[in-house]
Design a protein around this motif. Structure first.
Motif, PDB file in Angstrom:
ATOM      1  N   GLU A  89       0.855  -1.187   0.000  1.00  0.00           N
ATOM      2  CA  GLU A  89       0.000   0.000   0.000  1.00  0.00           C
ATOM      3  C   GLU A  89       0.893   1.240   0.000  1.00  0.00           C
ATOM      4  O   GLU A  89       1.763   1.398   0.852  1.00  0.00           O
ATOM      5  CB  GLU A  89      -0.908   0.025   1.235  1.00  0.00           C
ATOM      6  N   ASP A  90       0.652   2.137  -0.955  1.00  0.00           N
ATOM      7  CA  ASP A  90       1.524   3.298  -1.123  1.00  0.00           C
ATOM      8  C   ASP A  90       1.608   4.149   0.135  1.00  0.00           C
ATOM      9  O   ASP A  90       2.691   4.621   0.509  1.00  0.00           O
ATOM     10  CB  ASP A  90       1.038   4.154  -2.297  1.00  0.00           C
ATOM     11  N   SER A  91       0.475   4.360   0.801  1.00  0.00           N
ATOM     12  CA  SER A  91       0.474   5.228   1.979  1.00  0.00           C
ATOM     13  C   SER A  91       1.286   4.623   3.117  1.00  0.00           C
ATOM     14  O   SER A  91       2.017   5.330   3.825  1.00  0.00           O
ATOM     15  CB  SER A  91      -0.956   5.495   2.440  1.00  0.00           C
ATOM     16  N   ALA A  92       1.189   3.304   3.293  1.00  0.00           N
ATOM     17  CA  ALA A  92       1.944   2.633   4.354  1.00  0.00           C
ATOM     18  C   ALA A  92       3.432   2.669   4.059  1.00  0.00           C
ATOM     19  O   ALA A  92       4.266   2.919   4.951  1.00  0.00           O
ATOM     20  CB  ALA A  92       1.468   1.191   4.503  1.00  0.00           C
ATOM     21  N   ARG A  93       3.793   2.447   2.806  1.00  0.00           N
ATOM     22  CA  ARG A  93       5.224   2.471   2.444  1.00  0.00           C
ATOM     23  C   ARG A  93       5.780   3.889   2.567  1.00  0.00           C
ATOM     24  O   ARG A  93       6.906   4.082   3.027  1.00  0.00           O
ATOM     25  CB  ARG A  93       5.410   1.920   1.041  1.00  0.00           C
ATOM     26  N   GLU A  94       4.992   4.883   2.180  1.00  0.00           N
ATOM     27  CA  GLU A  94       5.452   6.257   2.281  1.00  0.00           C
ATOM     28  C   GLU A  94       5.697   6.657   3.730  1.00  0.00           C
ATOM     29  O   GLU A  94       6.623   7.416   4.042  1.00  0.00           O
ATOM     30  CB  GLU A  94       4.439   7.203   1.648  1.00  0.00           C
ATOM     31  N   GLN A  95       4.891   6.117   4.633  1.00  0.00           N
ATOM     32  CA  GLN A  95       5.083   6.395   6.058  1.00  0.00           C
ATOM     33  C   GLN A  95       6.425   5.835   6.537  1.00  0.00           C
ATOM     34  O   GLN A  95       7.151   6.479   7.304  1.00  0.00           O
ATOM     35  CB  GLN A  95       3.938   5.800   6.874  1.00  0.00           C
ATOM     36  N   SER A  98       9.219   8.000   5.055  1.00  0.00           N
ATOM     37  CA  SER A  98       9.283   9.277   5.759  1.00  0.00           C
ATOM     38  C   SER A  98       9.980   9.126   7.105  1.00  0.00           C
ATOM     39  O   SER A  98      10.809   9.964   7.494  1.00  0.00           O
ATOM     40  CB  SER A  98       7.874   9.845   5.951  1.00  0.00           C
ATOM     41  N   SER A 138      11.968   1.803  -2.389  1.00  0.00           N
ATOM     42  CA  SER A 138      12.129   2.489  -1.104  1.00  0.00           C
ATOM     43  C   SER A 138      13.601   2.721  -0.793  1.00  0.00           C
ATOM     44  O   SER A 138      14.005   3.814  -0.361  1.00  0.00           O
ATOM     45  CB  SER A 138      11.497   1.674   0.022  1.00  0.00           C
TER      46      SER A 138
END
Length: 310
Positions: A89-95, A98, A138
């Motif tokens: 999931e893009d949002s989870a990986r982006e977290q 970050s 990532s």
């Protein structure tokens, strides 16, 4: 060996494992870092997040004054927060990305030259290819961030592989797959490498030579420790990093000796690493009823005895 270990590399220690009370970024960080930094047995130290900027500044001064190689460990923060660099999931990986970028800032503050990460959990056999592609992306983003923030030194990102079936159940995983990831990332970013750990070798069901030879072309950082894999009812079962020679454990002096021999003959100690010399760090944790001081003394004796038998 006739030559001392220091002729080959730097002996380090994982601070938040030896003193687990600081693993959350709080606790007696200054006191315990000072205790390790004033011990001439160690030429390297491995630290993790420190929530207070003033503490980070004081620790940075201590480590610089002591002349230690510094490695920053992001695996703990990622695991504690349930973050994954291979999340689909893009949002989870982006977290996760970050958080790692914030930790890159801390690593630079502390004078680190390596920041080590883990892949994240194994999603399922059918999605491993997609998860591995996400992980590679990532890692490239983290290498780029480290390059953009570099000053007089460049921080390298290092991927540590963990077990896939016993405890951490990570995507990476088998050392040969870690090497494949390294090939994909290093082709674009030179500030990338691999971390391997003696204590993970039995959990991965690999031989010492299989692990070292699979990783050595990209190897920049090494941990040594113990694990329990044969008895699931053992209190230290899994990836808990107990002391060397713990009854029921997989790694003692003889296993450490064989691992060091494999590192020598595999060429690790001749590699150019981000640290001033190749680092081999104790990753040992006191079990209930044990003191940090005794577990650290145990680790020192194990290395001295293993080196003397080579």
């Amino acid at each position: 060996m006739r030559e001392p270990f220091e002729a080959y590399g730097h002996i380090g220690i994982v601070h938040p494992m030896a003193f687990p009370e600081v693993g959350s970024g709080e606790g007696p960080i200054l006191e315990t870092v000072t205790r390790l930094a004033t011990d001439p047995f160690f030429s390297a130290i491995e630290v993790t997040w420190m929530n207070d900027p003033k503490v980070r500044a004081e620790v940075a001064s201590i480590l610089a004054t002591a002349g230690l190689d510094v490695v920053f460990l992001a695996q703990g923060p990622l695991l504690q927060q349930g973050l994954s660099l291979c999340a689909l999931e893009d949002s989870a990986r982006e977290q996760a990305i970050s958080q790692c970028k914030t930790l890159i800032d801390q690593a630079y503050e502390l004078g680190a030259t390596i920041l080590a990460v883990s892949s994240g959990p194994d999603p399922a056999p059918g999605t491993r290819k997609a998860a591995t592609e996400a992980l590679v992306d990532s890692l490239k983003q983290l290498c780029a961030d480290a390059q953009e923030k570099a000053g007089t030194t460049m921080l390298s990102i290092s991927l540590e592989n963990f077990d896939r079936e016993v405890d951490k159940r990570a995507l990476i995983g088998p050392t040969r797959e870690a090497a494949q990831v390294a090939e994909a990332v290093y082709g674009e970013y030179s500030n990338f490498g691999l971390t391997i750990d003696l204590s993970h070798q039995p959990l991965l069901h690999e031989s010492v030579h299989e692990m070292v030879l699979a990783a050595v072309d990209h190897l920049i950082h090494v941990h040594i420790g113990n694990c329990v894999v044969a008895d699931a009812s053992h209190p230290a079962y899994g990836d808990s990093h107990p002391r060397f020679g713990l009854p029921g454990g997989a790694c003692g002096v003889e296993e450490l000796k064989r691992f060091l021999e494999a590192l020598i003959y595999g060429g690790y100690f001749k590699r150019n690493t981000p640290t001033r010399m190749p680092v081999v760090s104790f990753e040992v944790r006191p079990q209930p009823g044990e003191s940090s001081e005794l577990v650290i003394a145990n680790a020192k004796r194990a290395l001295i005895q293993a080196w003397a038998r080579m």
